[in-house]
Design a protein around this motif. Structure first.
Motif, mmCIF file in Angstrom:
data_model
loop_
_atom_site.group_PDB
_atom_site.id
_atom_site.type_symbol
_atom_site.label_atom_id
_atom_site.label_comp_id
_atom_site.label_asym_id
_atom_site.label_seq_id
_atom_site.Cartn_x
_atom_site.Cartn_y
_atom_site.Cartn_z
ATOM 1 N N TRP A 54 0.837 -1.204 0.000
ATOM 2 C CA TRP A 54 0.000 0.000 0.000
ATOM 3 C C TRP A 54 0.875 1.258 0.000
ATOM 4 O O TRP A 54 0.648 2.194 -0.774
ATOM 5 C CB TRP A 54 -0.919 0.014 1.219
ATOM 6 C CG TRP A 54 -1.713 1.278 1.340
ATOM 7 C CD1 TRP A 54 -1.337 2.432 1.973
ATOM 8 C CD2 TRP A 54 -2.999 1.554 0.769
ATOM 9 N NE1 TRP A 54 -2.302 3.402 1.852
ATOM 10 C CE2 TRP A 54 -3.333 2.891 1.120
ATOM 11 C CE3 TRP A 54 -3.889 0.808 0.023
ATOM 12 C CZ2 TRP A 54 -4.523 3.477 0.730
ATOM 13 C CZ3 TRP A 54 -5.094 1.401 -0.371
ATOM 14 C CH2 TRP A 54 -5.407 2.714 -0.011
ATOM 15 N N ILE A 55 1.892 1.275 0.865
ATOM 16 C CA ILE A 55 2.785 2.436 0.925
ATOM 17 C C ILE A 55 3.494 2.625 -0.410
ATOM 18 O O ILE A 55 3.607 3.746 -0.919
ATOM 19 C CB ILE A 55 3.824 2.276 2.065
ATOM 20 C CG1 ILE A 55 3.128 2.159 3.415
ATOM 21 C CG2 ILE A 55 4.799 3.455 2.072
ATOM 22 C CD1 ILE A 55 4.056 1.800 4.569
ATOM 23 N N TYR A 56 3.974 1.508 -0.980
ATOM 24 C CA TYR A 56 4.700 1.592 -2.245
ATOM 25 C C TYR A 56 3.822 2.186 -3.346
ATOM 26 O O TYR A 56 4.290 2.985 -4.169
ATOM 27 C CB TYR A 56 5.179 0.188 -2.649
ATOM 28 C CG TYR A 56 5.846 0.148 -3.995
ATOM 29 C CD1 TYR A 56 7.097 0.723 -4.188
ATOM 30 C CD2 TYR A 56 5.211 -0.455 -5.081
ATOM 31 C CE1 TYR A 56 7.708 0.694 -5.431
ATOM 32 C CE2 TYR A 56 5.824 -0.490 -6.334
ATOM 33 C CZ TYR A 56 7.074 0.089 -6.493
ATOM 34 O OH TYR A 56 7.663 0.060 -7.734
ATOM 35 N N VAL A 57 2.562 1.843 -3.363
ATOM 36 C CA VAL A 57 1.661 2.318 -4.414
ATOM 37 C C VAL A 57 1.152 3.730 -4.131
ATOM 38 O O VAL A 57 1.018 4.551 -5.054
ATOM 39 C CB VAL A 57 0.468 1.348 -4.576
ATOM 40 C CG1 VAL A 57 -0.592 1.934 -5.501
ATOM 41 C CG2 VAL A 57 0.950 0.010 -5.110
ATOM 42 N N HIS A 58 0.888 4.054 -2.849
ATOM 43 C CA HIS A 58 0.161 5.286 -2.541
ATOM 44 C C HIS A 58 0.982 6.401 -1.913
ATOM 45 O O HIS A 58 0.506 7.549 -1.851
ATOM 46 C CB HIS A 58 -1.021 4.967 -1.603
ATOM 47 C CG HIS A 58 -2.115 4.188 -2.256
ATOM 48 N ND1 HIS A 58 -2.202 2.822 -2.180
ATOM 49 C CD2 HIS A 58 -3.151 4.585 -3.046
ATOM 50 C CE1 HIS A 58 -3.263 2.406 -2.857
ATOM 51 N NE2 HIS A 58 -3.846 3.458 -3.398
ATOM 52 N N ALA A 59 2.174 6.123 -1.418
ATOM 53 C CA ALA A 59 2.949 7.182 -0.768
ATOM 54 C C ALA A 59 3.327 8.269 -1.773
ATOM 55 O O ALA A 59 3.660 7.977 -2.926
ATOM 56 C CB ALA A 59 4.214 6.599 -0.127
ATOM 57 N N SER A 60 3.277 9.510 -1.327
ATOM 58 C CA SER A 60 3.582 10.631 -2.220
ATOM 59 C C SER A 60 5.070 10.958 -2.249
ATOM 60 O O SER A 60 5.558 11.543 -3.221
ATOM 61 C CB SER A 60 2.795 11.882 -1.794
ATOM 62 O OG SER A 60 3.085 12.194 -0.436
ATOM 63 N N ASP A 61 5.807 10.578 -1.203
ATOM 64 C CA ASP A 61 7.235 10.878 -1.180
ATOM 65 C C ASP A 61 8.051 9.663 -1.611
ATOM 66 O O ASP A 61 7.737 8.524 -1.261
ATOM 67 C CB ASP A 61 7.671 11.341 0.214
ATOM 68 C CG ASP A 61 7.499 10.272 1.270
ATOM 69 O OD1 ASP A 61 8.504 9.801 1.835
ATOM 70 O OD2 ASP A 61 6.321 9.887 1.507
ATOM 71 N N GLU A 62 9.126 9.921 -2.357
ATOM 72 C CA GLU A 62 9.929 8.859 -2.950
ATOM 73 C C GLU A 62 10.618 8.014 -1.894
ATOM 74 O O GLU A 62 10.772 6.796 -2.053
ATOM 75 C CB GLU A 62 10.973 9.462 -3.893
ATOM 76 C CG GLU A 62 11.623 8.465 -4.836
ATOM 77 C CD GLU A 62 10.608 7.766 -5.730
ATOM 78 O OE1 GLU A 62 10.757 6.549 -5.927
ATOM 79 O OE2 GLU A 62 9.669 8.427 -6.200
ATOM 80 N N LYS A 63 11.036 8.643 -0.796
ATOM 81 C CA LYS A 63 11.742 7.893 0.245
ATOM 82 C C LYS A 63 10.854 6.798 0.828
ATOM 83 O O LYS A 63 11.289 5.662 1.036
ATOM 84 C CB LYS A 63 12.212 8.830 1.355
ATOM 85 C CG LYS A 63 13.017 8.125 2.436
ATOM 86 C CD LYS A 63 13.495 9.093 3.497
ATOM 87 C CE LYS A 63 14.280 8.362 4.582
ATOM 88 N NZ LYS A 63 14.723 9.287 5.657
ATOM 89 N N SER A 64 9.598 7.119 1.098
ATOM 90 C CA SER A 64 8.676 6.118 1.649
ATOM 91 C C SER A 64 8.447 4.988 0.648
ATOM 92 O O SER A 64 8.399 3.813 1.022
ATOM 93 C CB SER A 64 7.333 6.767 2.007
ATOM 94 O OG SER A 64 7.479 7.655 3.084
ATOM 95 N N ARG A 65 8.312 5.338 -0.625
ATOM 96 C CA ARG A 65 8.100 4.313 -1.646
ATOM 97 C C ARG A 65 9.312 3.380 -1.732
ATOM 98 O O ARG A 65 9.167 2.164 -1.853
ATOM 99 C CB ARG A 65 7.832 4.956 -3.005
ATOM 100 C CG ARG A 65 6.518 5.728 -3.067
ATOM 101 C CD ARG A 65 6.204 6.229 -4.472
ATOM 102 N NE ARG A 65 5.740 5.116 -5.305
ATOM 103 C CZ ARG A 65 6.421 4.614 -6.321
ATOM 104 N NH1 ARG A 65 7.607 5.103 -6.627
ATOM 105 N NH2 ARG A 65 5.936 3.624 -7.036
ATOM 106 N N GLN A 66 10.502 3.952 -1.671
ATOM 107 C CA GLN A 66 11.713 3.128 -1.745
ATOM 108 C C GLN A 66 11.857 2.231 -0.523
ATOM 109 O O GLN A 66 12.217 1.057 -0.642
ATOM 110 C CB GLN A 66 12.942 4.019 -1.895
ATOM 111 C CG GLN A 66 13.037 4.699 -3.260
ATOM 112 C CD GLN A 66 14.259 5.582 -3.379
ATOM 113 O OE1 GLN A 66 14.885 5.949 -2.382
ATOM 114 N NE2 GLN A 66 14.608 5.956 -4.607
#
Length: 502
Positions: free
Chosen positions: A289-301
Motif C-alpha cells: 500500500w505504501i509503495y503504491v500510494h505514498a507521495s514521497d519517494e523515500k517512503s516508496r523506496q
C-alpha cells in the motif's frame, strides 16, 4: 541451412520424375528427420501417394512442435484419422478450441474409429466445447457420454466437474462426483461451491493446493490466507503479479484498521509498527500500500525494499512485482537481481543489475545473464571490468556454460581465475579448439600450470589429450615425447593400463 536444402531439393525433383515417399522414409530412418521434412515440403506429389505423404509430413511437423504449420497444411491432404488427430491436438495447443472441435467432428464422422478411440474423440469434443465456453452443449454432451460409457473414468469425471465449475454450474457437476476421491482438489472445489463443505473445512484439508486455499479464503473473508495462496500462485506462474498487487492493496485498509494504523500522507507510524505485526501477509499488504500510494519517494523506496525482503522465500514473486519498476535503490536492485538469477530469469537479472555497481561475484552472474540473453559484447564488458580474484567454483561453472554458448569468451575468464580454476578453463578452451596444435598447447599449459600437481589426474589427462592432438597435427615425435613423459611420471597403474602404456 534448411532454406538452402529446400531450394536444392526442389531443383532435384524434376530429375527424379516422381517424388518418392521411400526417400523421405529412408531419411527419417537414417536419423535425419529435418532433412526428410524439407524434402516432403519441396516435393508434394499429385498422385495416389498424397495421403501417405501427408501423414508423414504432418507427423514430422508434430515431432518438431510446428503447430501453426500443421493447421496451415493439414487440410491440403486427403482426410486420415492420423492427420485429424494431430491437427486437433495442435489446435488445442494454440488455444483454438473451435478449430479443434471441427477436426474432432471430422474424426468422429469419417475416422472409422475403434470403440476406445471414439470414446477419446467424444471426450475431446466436450473439452473443445468447454474451452469455447459453450457450457450448455458441453453439459448435454456429458450426459450422452455418461449414458454410453459406464463406468466413467476418473480423468473423465475430473474434466466434467472442473469444466462445469469454471462455467459456474457447480450443481450440475454433482452428478459426476462418484469417480472422484474425497480429497481430489476438483471434488473439494465443487463441494465448496455447492456448500457441501465449509471454507474452514477446505482450508484445513487443502494443504499445499493454493488455488483451493484462495477460493476458500475468499469465501471465508480470510485476507491473510488469500494473500498467502496468491503469492504461491504467482511463484508457480499461475497468477499475474498485478492481481497479487491489487489483492495486497485491497486488503491493506482492513489490516490498517486491525492494527490501529492511522491513514494519511505520513506513513512513518506504519513503518514503526511493521516490526510488531506478527502476520507476514499483513506486513506485505501494508508495505505494498505504501509503495503504491505514498507521495514521497523515500517512503516508496523503503516500502519496496521492505516488501522485497519480506518475499525472500518467493523470489519469482518479488521479481514479477518489481520488473520494470523505476527509482529502486541499489540495494533493492542487488537483491532482486540475485532473486532473478536464482530463479533462472536471466534477462530480468540483467535489467536489475545493469548500471549498478556490482559486488562480489555478481560480475560472473551478470556475464552469464548477458550470454543467456545473446548479448556477448555486454558479457565481455562486464568481465573486463571485474576485479580478481573471483571464486574458482563460480568461474568454472560460468566457463562450462560459456563452452556451450560462447566458447570464444573463455579467454576473458583467465585474468580472474586462480591457478586451479585456470587449469580447468584451459582444458575447456582446448576442448573447444578446432585447431589441434592450439588445443595441444592449451592442454600442455594446463598440465604444467601447477608444478606440484603436474602428475595428478587432471594433468595426466591433459598430457594424454595433448599427445592425441599433436598426433592429429602430424607432430608424431612431439606426441611420443608426451606419452613417454606420462609413462615415466604417472603413479596410477590403472590409468597407464587404461591408455595402453602398461
Amino acid at each position: 541451412m534448411l532454406k538452402y536444402l529446400s531450394i536444392g531439393l526442389s531443383l532435384l525433383a524434376p530429375l527424379a520424375h516422381a517424388a518418392s515417399l521411400e526417400v523421405a522414409k529412408d531419411m527419417v530412418d537414417a536419423g535425419a528427420p529435418r532433412l526428410a521434412l524439407s524434402y516432403l515440403e519441396s516435393n508434394v506429389p499429385a498422385d495416389s501417394d498424397r495421403a501417405k505423404w501427408g501423414r508423414l509430413e504432418i507427423g514430422l511437423l508434430a515431432k518438431f512442435g510446428e503447430n501453426e504449420k500443421i493447421l496451415q497444411v493439414a487440410g491440403q491432404f486427403p482426410f486420415s484419422s492420423e492427420i485429424a488427430g494431430i491437427a486437433a491436438n495442435s489446435a488445442f495447443a494454440l488455444d483454438r478450441p473451435q478449430i479443434a472441435g471441427d477436426w474432432i467432428a471430422k474424426l468422429i464422422w469419417e475416422g472409422r474409429l475403434s470403440k476406445e478411440e471414439m470414446r477419446q474423440a467424444r471426450l475431446d469434443a466436450i473439452r473443445s466445447l468447454l474451452l469455447e465456453q459453450d457450457s450448455a452443449n458441453a453439459y448435454y454432451a456429458m450426459l450422452r457420454f455418461s449414458q454410453d460409457y459406464r463406468p466413467l473414468k476418473k480423468d473423465e469425471a475430473d474434466l466434467f466437474v472442473s469444466g462445469l465449475l469454471d462455467a459456474n454450474r457447480a450443481k450440475d457437476a454433482i452428478a459426476w462426483f462418484g469417480p472422484l476421491d474425497d480429497r481430489d482438489p476438483v471434488k473439494v472445489r465443487a463441494e465448496l461451491e455447492t456448500g457441501l463443505m465449509s471454507p474452514e473445512e477446505v482450508i484445513a484439508q487443502s494443504g499445499s493446493n493454493p488455488s483451493l486455499l484462495l477460493e476458500a479464503a475468499d469465501k471465508k473473508g480470510d485476507a491473510s490466507t488469500a494473500i498467502g495462496a496468491s503469492e504461491s500462485l504467482v511463484e508457480s506462474g499461475k497468477m499475474g503479479s498485478a492481481m497479487l498487487m491489487k489483492r495486497y492493496t485491497d486488503s491493506a485498509i482492513s489490516f490498517s484498521n486491525r492494527y490501529s494504523l492511522l491513514q494519511g500522507g505520513d506513513y512513518s507510524s506504519w513503518f514503526e509498527a511493521l516490526s510488531t505485526i506478527p502476520d507476514p501477509h499483513a506486513r506485505r499488504s501494508l508495505l505494498a500500500w505504501i509503495y503504491v500510494h505514498a507521495s514521497d519517494e523515500k517512503s516508496r523506496q523503503l516500502a519496496a525494499s521492505g516488501l522485497i525482503s519480506e518475499l525472500s522465500d518467493f523470489p519469482k514473486t518479488a521479481v514479477a512485482l518489481f520488473s520494470g519498476a523505476s527509482n529502486l535503490t541499489a540495494d533493492a536492485r542487488h537483491a532482486l537481481g540475485a532473486m532473478a538469477y536464482k530463479a533462472g530469469e536471466y534477462g530480468k537479472c540483467a535489467s536489475f543489475w545493469d548500471g549498478v555497481a556490482l559486488q562480489g561475484s555478481e560480475p560472473l552472474d551478470l556475464a552469464r545473464c548477458w550470454i543467456e540473453s545473446g548479448k556477448r559484447e555486454k558479457a565481455k564488458e562486464v568481465l573486463a571490468s571485474a576485479k580478481p580474484p573471483m571464486p574458482g567454483d563460480r568461474l568454472v561453472s560460468l566457463a562450462k556454460r560459456m563452452s556451450v554458448k560462447s566458447p570464444d569468451l573463455l579467454e576473458s575468464l583467465m585474468p580472474l581465475a586462480d591457478a586451479d580454476a585456470k587449469r580447468k578453463i584451459l582444458m575447456l578452451m582446448a576442448d573447444n579448439s578446432a585447431d589441434p596444435e592450439i588445443a595441444a598447447s592449451r592442454y600442455f599449459e594446463a598440465s604444467i600450470l601447477i608444478p606440484e600437481k603436474s602428475a595428478d589426474a587432471l594433468a595426466l589427462y591433459a598430457r594424454l589429450s595433448c599427445a592425441m592432438n599433436l598426433q592429429k597435427a602430424g607432430l608424431d615425435e612431439d606426441a611420443q615425447a608426451q606419452l613417454k613423459w606420462i609413462l615415466g611420471n604417472a603413479r596410477d597403474a590403472t590409468f597407464l593400463k587404461a591408455i595402453g602404456l602398461q
